[in-house]
Design a protein around this motif. Structure first.
Motif, PDB file in Angstrom:
ATOM      1  N   GLY A 173      11.165  15.620  23.377  1.00 47.95           N
ATOM      2  CA  GLY A 173       9.637  15.415  23.762  1.00 47.95           C
ATOM      3  C   GLY A 173       9.337  14.197  23.118  1.00 47.95           C
ATOM      4  O   GLY A 173       8.162  13.437  23.694  1.00 47.95           O
ATOM      5  N   LEU A 174      10.171  13.312  22.212  1.00 42.47           N
ATOM      6  CA  LEU A 174       9.747  11.981  21.625  1.00 42.47           C
ATOM      7  C   LEU A 174       9.924  10.953  22.841  1.00 42.47           C
ATOM      8  O   LEU A 174       9.271   9.893  22.570  1.00 42.47           O
ATOM      9  CB  LEU A 174      10.291  11.700  20.354  1.00 42.47           C
ATOM     10  N   TRP A 175      11.003  11.019  23.644  1.00 42.77           N
ATOM     11  CA  TRP A 175      11.371   9.582  24.179  1.00 42.77           C
ATOM     12  C   TRP A 175      10.488   9.217  25.275  1.00 42.77           C
ATOM     13  O   TRP A 175      10.357   7.946  25.318  1.00 42.77           O
ATOM     14  CB  TRP A 175      12.692  10.060  24.733  1.00 42.77           C
ATOM     15  N   PRO A 176       9.871   9.888  25.849  1.00 42.57           N
ATOM     16  CA  PRO A 176       8.661   9.451  26.743  1.00 42.57           C
ATOM     17  C   PRO A 176       7.672   8.734  25.956  1.00 42.57           C
ATOM     18  O   PRO A 176       7.026   7.563  26.342  1.00 42.57           O
ATOM     19  CB  PRO A 176       8.215  10.709  27.332  1.00 42.57           C
ATOM     20  N   ILE A 177       7.465   9.117  24.789  1.00 44.07           N
ATOM     21  CA  ILE A 177       6.556   8.481  24.025  1.00 44.07           C
ATOM     22  C   ILE A 177       6.986   7.043  23.459  1.00 44.07           C
ATOM     23  O   ILE A 177       6.416   6.039  23.392  1.00 44.07           O
ATOM     24  CB  ILE A 177       6.003   9.326  22.917  1.00 44.07           C
ATOM     25  N   VAL A 178       8.159   7.083  22.968  1.00 36.92           N
ATOM     26  CA  VAL A 178       8.987   5.838  22.750  1.00 36.92           C
ATOM     27  C   VAL A 178       8.640   4.938  23.951  1.00 36.92           C
ATOM     28  O   VAL A 178       8.619   3.526  23.766  1.00 36.92           O
ATOM     29  CB  VAL A 178      10.516   6.287  22.343  1.00 36.92           C
ATOM     30  N   PHE A 194       6.803   4.731  26.266  1.00 38.58           N
ATOM     31  CA  PHE A 194       5.377   4.410  26.371  1.00 38.58           C
ATOM     32  C   PHE A 194       5.121   3.057  25.593  1.00 38.58           C
ATOM     33  O   PHE A 194       4.380   2.165  25.766  1.00 38.58           O
ATOM     34  CB  PHE A 194       4.556   5.463  26.424  1.00 38.58           C
ATOM     35  N   VAL A 195       5.424   3.493  24.266  1.00 36.32           N
ATOM     36  CA  VAL A 195       5.103   2.402  23.066  1.00 36.32           C
ATOM     37  C   VAL A 195       5.773   0.916  23.389  1.00 36.32           C
ATOM     38  O   VAL A 195       5.038  -0.144  23.271  1.00 36.32           O
ATOM     39  CB  VAL A 195       5.579   2.819  21.758  1.00 36.32           C
ATOM     40  N   LEU A 227       6.904   0.099  26.347  1.00 37.36           N
ATOM     41  CA  LEU A 227       6.140  -0.491  27.706  1.00 37.36           C
ATOM     42  C   LEU A 227       4.868  -1.088  27.325  1.00 37.36           C
ATOM     43  O   LEU A 227       4.543  -2.210  27.826  1.00 37.36           O
ATOM     44  CB  LEU A 227       6.126   0.555  28.564  1.00 37.36           C
ATOM     45  N   THR A 228       3.868  -0.222  26.658  1.00 37.96           N
ATOM     46  CA  THR A 228       2.559  -1.015  26.183  1.00 37.96           C
ATOM     47  C   THR A 228       2.704  -2.209  25.423  1.00 37.96           C
ATOM     48  O   THR A 228       1.782  -2.995  25.593  1.00 37.96           O
ATOM     49  CB  THR A 228       2.046  -0.057  25.533  1.00 37.96           C
ATOM     50  N   GLY A 229       3.793  -2.194  24.351  1.00 39.01           N
ATOM     51  CA  GLY A 229       3.868  -3.656  23.667  1.00 39.01           C
ATOM     52  C   GLY A 229       4.213  -4.572  24.512  1.00 39.01           C
ATOM     53  O   GLY A 229       3.558  -5.860  24.543  1.00 39.01           O
ATOM     54  N   THR A 230       5.077  -4.498  25.486  1.00 39.71           N
ATOM     55  CA  THR A 230       5.415  -5.611  26.479  1.00 39.71           C
ATOM     56  C   THR A 230       4.166  -5.871  27.329  1.00 39.71           C
ATOM     57  O   THR A 230       3.899  -7.067  27.386  1.00 39.71           O
ATOM     58  CB  THR A 230       6.587  -5.093  27.312  1.00 39.71           C
TER      59      THR A 230
END
Length: 461
Positions: free
Chosen positions: A109-114, A116-117, A119-122
């Motif tokens: 469950g954590l990997w989609p959030i990782v 996203f973080v 991608l958002t940083g980029t």
């Protein structure tokens, strides 16, 4: 049953639903508050489905104290237009934290959030490229502003221009995590994973270049220390000692260099080190005047020129924060808020160390969770070091990334220490790493005892 399944699906993607509320913090006071009502509604839904309002974590006591001080600040705020957006950002960040921690209770469950973080940083780096005011020798990057379709600049930024130092703070949260995930992906290369690692390497190089272009020396120092920590966690013990000695020598040389040039601008921005020292002295006066309640969230920028005038900085300069995350938290939420804020950092250190130790005990250094743990450790270290000379204040618009990092820390700690998930993972040589088990001796077999044969009576006896 159908309604329960729908509720479980909503809770499964709770973090994504709350991420969609981030643009709400750009709205004027009153409109954004309506969107934040979704947080207690999701908690009520969780209570109905699981019997708990929130997912319990080791952070709970510190966060609830922080939340209580936010309530005090809300009562005390003298200008809703100044304080309310930051308060909304803190509340949204706490909601994202608990949603991320809940995702850690599910397998993978954590990997989609990782993702996203990262991608958002980029994407934030891309926004900074077209929205920041670049200084020489990177002034040619200002040509990228022609790509921006909005004539007023970046929404929510002061004057429509992204602050280069704040951009450096955001990148300090993301770059070490990128490196940790990159090193974890190289441990077991596959064609799909190699493609993802290629894209991640390109994102690292681009965001690293923009970090250098910000000319934020505090940001570059913070990211360098964060990256070194990630690398150190992957090195053998003897090389860690060599790296530690080299780092100590480098920091000693840096300290000697700074002590000989205190009269120069060592920070690399308009405020400089001398300006920061003056701001810090005024911040300490403000904390002494409002020790228990603080000035109210984001109130320092309005109070400093009225009550604590500066000599080296003009009164028309908008100081958004105290250029130190500890001082800024005490100014916003008082000393009790500072205690809760520092407790959050120390809890993070304890959770990451416990995760690291358990991964080694279970011989799972090749598991992707190890790369996630190393990246989170480097990102949080970089964020702490950046906060010494600058800060992304609590409630700032990019600050939701910090809460996501904390949620990932709680999630990976639960997954490694308490979930009982199998951490066996194949290495690049094809062997499977597993926890060695104590060999049990084979059972001792007793010899079969046969009863003596009965003699048949002889004939004629």
């Amino acid at each position: 049953m159908l309604m329960r399944n729908i509720a479980q699906k909503l809770l499964q993607w709770e973090w994504l639903i709350l991420v969609l509320l981030v643009p709400v913090t750009l709205l004027p006071f009153g409109y954004g508050s309506i969107g934040l009502l979704l947080i207690p509604l999701l908690w009520l839904l969780r209570k109905a489905v699981t019997g708990r309002w929130i997912t319990p974590t080791p952070y709970d006591l510190a966060i609830w104290l922080l939340l209580a001080m936010v309530g005090v600040s809300f009562v005390m705020m003298f200008d809703p237009l100044v304080s309310a957006p930051k308060i909304a950002g803190i509340l949204l960040g706490i909601g994202l934290f608990y949603a991320t921690a809940a995702a850690g209770r599910r397998n993978r469950g954590l990997w989609p959030i990782v993702g996203f973080v990262l991608l958002t940083g980029t994407l934030m780096a891309g926004v900074g490229l077209v929205g920041a005011q670049w200084q020489p020798p990177f002034a040619y990057l200002n040509l990228a502003r022609a790509w921006l379709p909005l004539p007023g600049g970046i929404p929510g930024a002061v004057g429509g221009i992204v602050n280069a130092n704040e951009l450096a703070g955001v990148l300090s949260w993301v770059l070490p995590l990128m490196l940790g995930c990159f090193l974890a992906g190289l441990r077991r290369p596959t064609p799909t994973r190699l493609l993802a690692m290629t894209l991640l390497l390109a994102a690292m190089l681009a965001t690293g270049f923009l970090l250098v272009a910000t000319l934020s020396r505090g940001g570059m120092l913070a990211v360098a220390l964060g990256l070194l920590l990630v690398v150190a966690l992957y090195l053998p013990s003897r090389w860690r000692l060599v790296l530690a000695i080299g780092l100590a020598v480098g920091l000693a040389a840096l300290g000697a260099y700074i002590s000989n040039r205190l009269d120069q601008n060592l920070v690399g921005d308009a405020v400089g080190l001398s300006g920061r020292l003056e701001i810090w002295s005024r911040a300490l006066l403000g904390i002494a005047d409002f020790p228990l309640t603080g000035m109210g969230v984001n109130g320092f920028r309005r109070v400093i020129h009225a009550l604590y005038p500066l000599y080296s900085i003009a009164a028309d300069v908008d100081l958004g924060h105290a250029h130190n995350h500890l001082l800024q938290t005490a100014l916003d939420l008082g000393l009790p808020g500072l205690v809760s804020y520092v407790a959050i950092w120390w809890i993070s250190v304890g959770l990451l160390f416990s995760t690291y130790r358990r991964l080694h005990q279970r011989h799972a250094a090749h598991h992707p969770y190890y790369g996630l743990m190393a990246g989170l450790a480097g990102s949080l270290l970089a964020g702490w070091v950046f906060g010494i000379f600058d800060t992304v204040a609590l409630g700032a618009r990019p600050g939701f990334l910090w809460w996501l990092l904390l949620g990932l820390t709680a999630g990976v700690h639960y997954a490694v220490v308490y979930s009982g998930q199998s951490l066996r993972h194949a290495s690049r040589h094809g062997r499977r790493h597993r926890v060695p088990q104590t060999a049990t001796p084979p059972p001792v077999t007793q010899p079969e005892v046969r009863p003596p044969a009965r003699r048949s009576p002889s004939v004629g006896s």
